[in-house]
Design an enzyme around this catalytic site. Structure first.
Site, PDB file in Angstrom:
ATOM      1  N   GLU A 107      -0.833  -9.129  -1.127  1.00  0.00           N
ATOM      2  CA  GLU A 107      -2.260  -9.350  -0.819  1.00  0.00           C
ATOM      3  C   GLU A 107      -3.112  -9.235  -2.071  1.00  0.00           C
ATOM      4  OE1 GLU A 107      -2.016  -6.459   2.523  1.00  0.00           O
ATOM      5  OE2 GLU A 107      -3.204  -7.955   3.574  1.00  0.00           O
ATOM      6  N   GLY A 162       0.689  -5.077   0.728  1.00  0.00           N
ATOM      7  CA  GLY A 162      -0.527  -5.019  -0.075  1.00  0.00           C
ATOM      8  C   GLY A 162      -0.339  -5.542  -1.481  1.00  0.00           C
ATOM      9  N   ALA A 172       0.874  -1.172   0.000  1.00  0.00           N
ATOM     10  CA  ALA A 172       0.000   0.000   0.000  1.00  0.00           C
ATOM     11  C   ALA A 172       0.909   1.220   0.000  1.00  0.00           C
ATOM     12  CB  ALA A 172      -0.856  -0.009   1.263  1.00  0.00           C
ATOM     13  N   GLU A 182       4.535  -5.900   6.983  1.00  0.00           N
ATOM     14  CA  GLU A 182       3.791  -4.889   7.740  1.00  0.00           C
ATOM     15  C   GLU A 182       4.239  -4.775   9.207  1.00  0.00           C
ATOM     16  OE1 GLU A 182       2.584  -6.935   5.547  1.00  0.00           O
ATOM     17  OE2 GLU A 182       1.034  -5.980   4.329  1.00  0.00           O
TER      18      GLU A 182
HETATM   19  N1  T1G Z   1       4.696   3.337   0.053  1.00  0.00           N
HETATM   20  C1  T1G Z   1       5.177   4.548  -0.320  1.00  0.00           C
HETATM   21  N2  T1G Z   1       6.458   4.771  -0.726  1.00  0.00           N
HETATM   22  C2  T1G Z   1       7.273   3.700  -0.739  1.00  0.00           C
HETATM   23  C3  T1G Z   1       6.863   2.406  -0.352  1.00  0.00           C
HETATM   24  C4  T1G Z   1       5.502   2.250   0.055  1.00  0.00           C
HETATM   25  N3  T1G Z   1       4.998   1.075   0.383  1.00  0.00           N
HETATM   26  N4  T1G Z   1       7.922   1.582  -0.478  1.00  0.00           N
HETATM   27  C5  T1G Z   1       8.943   2.322  -0.921  1.00  0.00           C
HETATM   28  N5  T1G Z   1       8.563   3.590  -1.085  1.00  0.00           N
HETATM   29  C6  T1G Z   1       9.394   4.694  -1.583  1.00  0.00           C
HETATM   30  C7  T1G Z   1      10.537   5.027  -0.650  1.00  0.00           C
HETATM   31  O1  T1G Z   1      10.105   5.915   0.359  1.00  0.00           O
HETATM   32  C8  T1G Z   1      11.502   5.674  -1.632  1.00  0.00           C
HETATM   33  O2  T1G Z   1      10.979   6.964  -1.907  1.00  0.00           O
HETATM   34  C9  T1G Z   1      11.311   4.856  -2.896  1.00  0.00           C
HETATM   35  O3  T1G Z   1      10.015   4.251  -2.781  1.00  0.00           O
HETATM   36  C10 T1G Z   1      12.353   3.767  -3.081  1.00  0.00           C
HETATM   37  O4  T1G Z   1      12.337   3.007  -1.859  1.00  0.00           O
HETATM   38  C11 T1G Z   1      -2.569  -3.003   3.343  1.00  0.00           C
HETATM   39  C12 T1G Z   1      -0.866  -1.706   4.918  1.00  0.00           C
HETATM   40  C13 T1G Z   1      10.314  -2.023  -1.926  1.00  0.00           C
HETATM   41  C14 T1G Z   1      12.249  -3.202  -0.826  1.00  0.00           C
HETATM   42  O5  T1G Z   1       6.616  -2.198   3.849  1.00  0.00           O
HETATM   43  O6  T1G Z   1      10.770  -2.339   1.700  1.00  0.00           O
HETATM   44  O7  T1G Z   1       1.032  -2.740   2.248  1.00  0.00           O
HETATM   45  O8  T1G Z   1      12.986   8.250  -1.091  1.00  0.00           O
HETATM   46  O9  T1G Z   1      14.691   3.594  -1.179  1.00  0.00           O
HETATM   47  O10 T1G Z   1      16.034   0.224  -1.273  1.00  0.00           O
HETATM   48  O11 T1G Z   1      -1.446  -4.812   4.247  1.00  0.00           O
HETATM   49  O12 T1G Z   1      11.196   0.344  -0.479  1.00  0.00           O
HETATM   50  O13 T1G Z   1      12.699   7.733  -3.534  1.00  0.00           O
HETATM   51  O14 T1G Z   1      11.150   9.370  -2.396  1.00  0.00           O
HETATM   52  O15 T1G Z   1      13.413   1.724  -0.037  1.00  0.00           O
HETATM   53  O16 T1G Z   1      15.166  -0.420  -3.617  1.00  0.00           O
HETATM   54  C15 T1G Z   1       4.087  -2.778   2.985  1.00  0.00           C
HETATM   55  C16 T1G Z   1       8.343  -0.961   1.973  1.00  0.00           C
HETATM   56  C17 T1G Z   1       3.426  -1.449   3.093  1.00  0.00           C
HETATM   57  C18 T1G Z   1       7.577  -2.240   1.679  1.00  0.00           C
HETATM   58  C19 T1G Z   1      12.614  -1.192  -2.254  1.00  0.00           C
HETATM   59  N6  T1G Z   1       5.248  -2.675   2.127  1.00  0.00           N
HETATM   60  N7  T1G Z   1       9.345  -0.699   0.968  1.00  0.00           N
HETATM   61  O17 T1G Z   1      13.806  -0.882  -1.584  1.00  0.00           O
HETATM   62  O18 T1G Z   1      14.177   1.477  -2.432  1.00  0.00           O
HETATM   63  S1  T1G Z   1       2.081  -1.466   4.205  1.00  0.00           S
HETATM   64  C20 T1G Z   1       6.443  -2.353   2.665  1.00  0.00           C
HETATM   65  C21 T1G Z   1      10.522  -1.407   0.961  1.00  0.00           C
HETATM   66  C22 T1G Z   1       0.932  -2.418   3.409  1.00  0.00           C
HETATM   67  C23 T1G Z   1      -1.232  -3.646   3.475  1.00  0.00           C
HETATM   68  C24 T1G Z   1      -0.233  -2.839   4.241  1.00  0.00           C
HETATM   69  C25 T1G Z   1      11.543  -0.952  -0.037  1.00  0.00           C
HETATM   70  C26 T1G Z   1      11.654  -1.860  -1.265  1.00  0.00           C
HETATM   71  P1  T1G Z   1      12.011   8.172  -2.273  1.00  0.00           P
HETATM   72  P2  T1G Z   1      13.726   2.465  -1.276  1.00  0.00           P
HETATM   73  P3  T1G Z   1      14.903   0.069  -2.257  1.00  0.00           P
END
Ligand code: T1G
Length: 698
Positions: free
Chosen positions: A109, A106, A67, A129
């Protein structure tokens, strides 16, 4: 972040197969516009009589990685992600999700709402999460157990770590893995599909729910025993149990309520702040293109040098490590070899992988072997004369264009940079021990450093999979960059409380209650009291500054902490956890008597507040001096470098739970006792005057 294209979702056709193509860089996060696009495309494809099956896929580097976390503090937009997953699942035509990159949260999911999942060989999938203090909130806690079984599902959600496509296929989460063109394979797979297409509910089978219930009960008890029973972790287990016992519709409602509760929790707010703060910290003002890096030179094979070498080998760099004399080389080789032996013994690496890594390591006593290194890191002891000599030799040997770095944490970076003879190519790279594990590196930048040298150092840190935080060092600014400056204030405040009447155990207990794994005196015993003592002796002392001699008196007794089985605590042979050292308590009492100090008592809350206040003021001072660029940078350093509890977001994030004016008032009440420590930083005064928060500066 790049601007998302106008329409982040497109509907394409290949014969009878409809393709829903997501394009929302950088990670195809499932924000409101993307969800609306997918819902519209799904409805159109379902209504089209020529379409027999649907593939959901994504452009760019990854299938949706979750998400959009940035939306969590905004009003919810329709359709919710959970709603969208149910729309996909109840679609009258089979839906295939084509996963590549990191299909997380998400994103996974969404894929579990589909009827089938196909993944590229190098794809990784997970539900991370819990790392944000929440739980999967779009059906993950209900569908994953049905697809892979309750125990594997529980393990995956509690660990929050991704698994490879191959492992996911073995678990039953992925239906097919392809090494070829993923989209072609997904379309071909969709063409083969015959009705009916089973939902996760229909695929789920819990032959022995009671057996699973025993596992969830045992896991809950285990989490409580190991202090990992966070709100989100316990809610995940509750939801997995619901998946075993009630219909999916009821389970989804339970999940939704649990998700909302966790989302609103302070610990989730803190963890989401930490997530974005460490990414913001990686944005340096220097935007020059980094120089090419393939070979790393390291001078010094002690604990730090060997750790840095391992960190570089782990990421595929060629490493030349220089130590003085054969014994130094052998000791370094032994350190590095032991690391790989342990990794192989624990199954983290195969023998072949370990052996292959070591083929990229060259150990030598000759500095002139550094001539082909792209980055050379000096990691010898914290002795200025030694560092000056070594850095001069490095400057003499290094090729033109190589970036030179010193691992010093306290010494004068400007002086060290000058010693190389090429200050413009020289920066500070302050790794935190153990360097092969700790993710933090402070990239220290002085006035003469070239932007390309800084960008190269930062690029190296990112390629090492670590978190880079920039520390700006100007002449006359206190040594210690960011982390050690805050830590020094924290420790002095603790010593003052000790002098005034607290005991080491009280202070450690209070800070463990705050969320630190260890209190300051346990850490001091572990690091060795002589290390900090040596630094105090070598640092100029300000006559007007409050100085507490207790630690020096303890060192004078030869009590150096765990290494001598006696420090603030006594460590019986082989014990890791010490018991309070009665002789230290007597020494402190005598010290108070000698200095005419009347013993006070402190509550845990007073101890915690005083130490937090001190860290906030030190952070504000670093921001005032421009050493740290953002409050979030201070938070990132304290979380990764010093174990500040991530669920609290960091000292500067926590400061915003009150107001700068209140912090000011509490500091002014303490100021007289230690002006060098508790005089409010100018930035605090400014924020209090303008009624602003630290968050406004991130
Ligand atoms: N939402 C918004 N921005 C995100 C994002 C996300 N989920 N994931 C990454 N970004 C942005 C990050 O801030 C950065 O922005 C850019 O993307 C590159 O990220 C309903 C509620 C995917 C392994 O927890 O683990 O889904 O600094 O520097 O090192 O159940 O990003 O360029 O402006 O980290 O190559 C669950 C979180 C969400 C994954 C890539 N998902 N992201 O790593 O790049 S909650 C996560 C990561 C959810 C549902 C629930 C990593 C990555 P900017 P980066 P990277």
């Amino acid at each position: 972040m790049k601007q998302a294209p106008k329409h982040p979702v497109r509907l394409e056709r290949q014969g009878s197969i409809a393709l829903i193509v997501i394009e929302n860089p950088p990670v195809n996060a499932l924000g409101g516009a993307v969800r609306r696009g997918i819902a519209a495309a799904l409805s159109a494809a379902e209504a089209n009589p020529l379409v027999t099956a649907i593939v959901i896929c994504a452009n760019g580097r990854t299938f949706p990685a979750g998400a959009d976390i940035r939306e969590f503090n905004q009003p919810a937009q329709e359709p919710g992600l959970g709603q969208l997953c149910t729309m996909i699942e109840t679609c009258s035509k089979p839906v295939v999700a084509a996963l590549h990159g990191t299909a997380l949260g998400g994103g996974l999911e969404l894929a579990m709402g589909a009827h089938f999942r196909i993944a590229s060989t190098d794809a990784r999938v997970g539900l991370p999460e819990i790392n944000l203090g929440i739980l999967p909130g779009a059906g993950g806690t209900q569908r994953l157990p049905r697809l892979v079984g309750a125990e594997l599902a529980m393990d995956m959600m509690l660990a929050g770590a991704p698994v490879s496509a191959g492992i996911a296929a073995e678990m039953g989460l992925i239906d097919r893995v392809t090494g070829g063109d993923l989209r072609e394979a997904a379309v071909a797979f969709a063409r083969e599909l015959s009705m009916p297409h089973p939902t996760a509910e229909q695929r789920g089978q819990f032959s022995d729910a009671n057996a699973y219930m025993a596992a969830t009960k045992a896991r809950r008890a285990e989490l409580k025993q190991t202090g990992q029973a966070s709100r989100a972790a316990l809610k995940i287990i509750d939801c997995v149990e619901a998946a075993l016992l009630v219909p999916i519709e009821t389970g989804l409602e339970m999940e939704r309520a649990a998700f909302e509760e966790c989302l609103r929790s302070p610990e989730s707010q803190g963890m989401r702040h930490a997530f974005f703060a460490e990414r913001a910290a990686a944005k340096f003002p220097e935007d020059a293109p980094p120089r090419d890096i393939s070979r790393i030179g390291i001078v010094g094979g002690g604990m730090m040098g060997a750790g840095i070498a391992i960190a570089c080998l782990q990421r595929g760099f060629d490493v030349t490590l220089v130590e003085q004399g054969e014994s130094g080389v052998n000791t370094a080789l032994e350190r590095i070899g032991t690391h790989y032996e342990r990794a192989i013994a624990k199954g983290r690496l195969s023998e072949a992988q370990g052996a292959a890594a070591l083929t990229h390591l060259q150990l030598t006593t000759k500095l002139d072997t550094l001539g082909d290194a792209d980055v050379i890191i000096e990691a010898v002891g914290e002795d200025e004369e030694l560092k000056l000599r070594i850095l001069k030799e490095i400057g003499d040997q290094a090729r033109q264009g190589a970036v030179l770095a010193t691992n010093t944490s306290y010494l004068d970076l400007m002086r060290l940079a000058q010693a190389t003879g090429r200050p413009n190519d020289t920066v500070g790279l302050h790794f935190f021990a153990p360097a092969q594990v700790n993710k933090l590196v402070e990239v220290a930048v002085h006035d003469d450093a070239d932007a390309s040298a800084v960008s190269t150092a930062q690029a190296l840190v990112k390629r090492l999979g670590k978190v880079a935080v920039r520390a700006k060092v100007s002449s006359g600014v206190g040594a210690g960059y960011i982390g050690n400056r805050v830590l020094e204030a924290y420790r002095l405040a603790a010593d003052i409380l000790l002098e005034e009447g607290a005991t080491p155990q009280q202070i450690d207990t209070a800070m463990r209650g705050f969320g630190f794994k260890m209190g300051p005196y346990q850490v001091a015993d572990m690091s060795g009291l002589d290390i900090a003592h040596a630094r105090r002796q070598s640092s100029p002392r300000d006559a007007d500054a409050r100085y507490v001699e207790i630690a020096d008196k303890i060192v004078a007794q030869g009590w150096l902490g765990q290494k001598t089985h006696r420090g603030y605590y006594v460590y019986p042979e082989g014990a890791r956890d010490g018991v309070p050292n009665g002789d230290v308590l007597k020494l402190i009492a005598a010290h108070r008597a000698e200095n005419g100090i009347t013993e006070q008592s402190f509550t845990e809350a007073e101890i915690r507040d005083t130490l937090l206040l001190t860290m906030v003021n030190a952070g504000a001072q670093l921001l005032t001096e421009g050493v740290a660029a953002r409050p979030g940078d201070v938070d990132t350093v304290m979380i990764h470098g010093f174990g500040y509890p991530r669920s609290r977001g960091g000292p500067m994030f926590e400061a915003d739970t009150t107001t700068p004016a209140l912090i000011m008032r509490r500091l002014e009440a303490l100021q007289a006792q230690a002006p060098n420590l508790w005089t409010p930083a100018p930035l605090l005064r400014e924020l209090a005057r303008e009624r602003r928060k630290f968050a406004d500066l991130n």
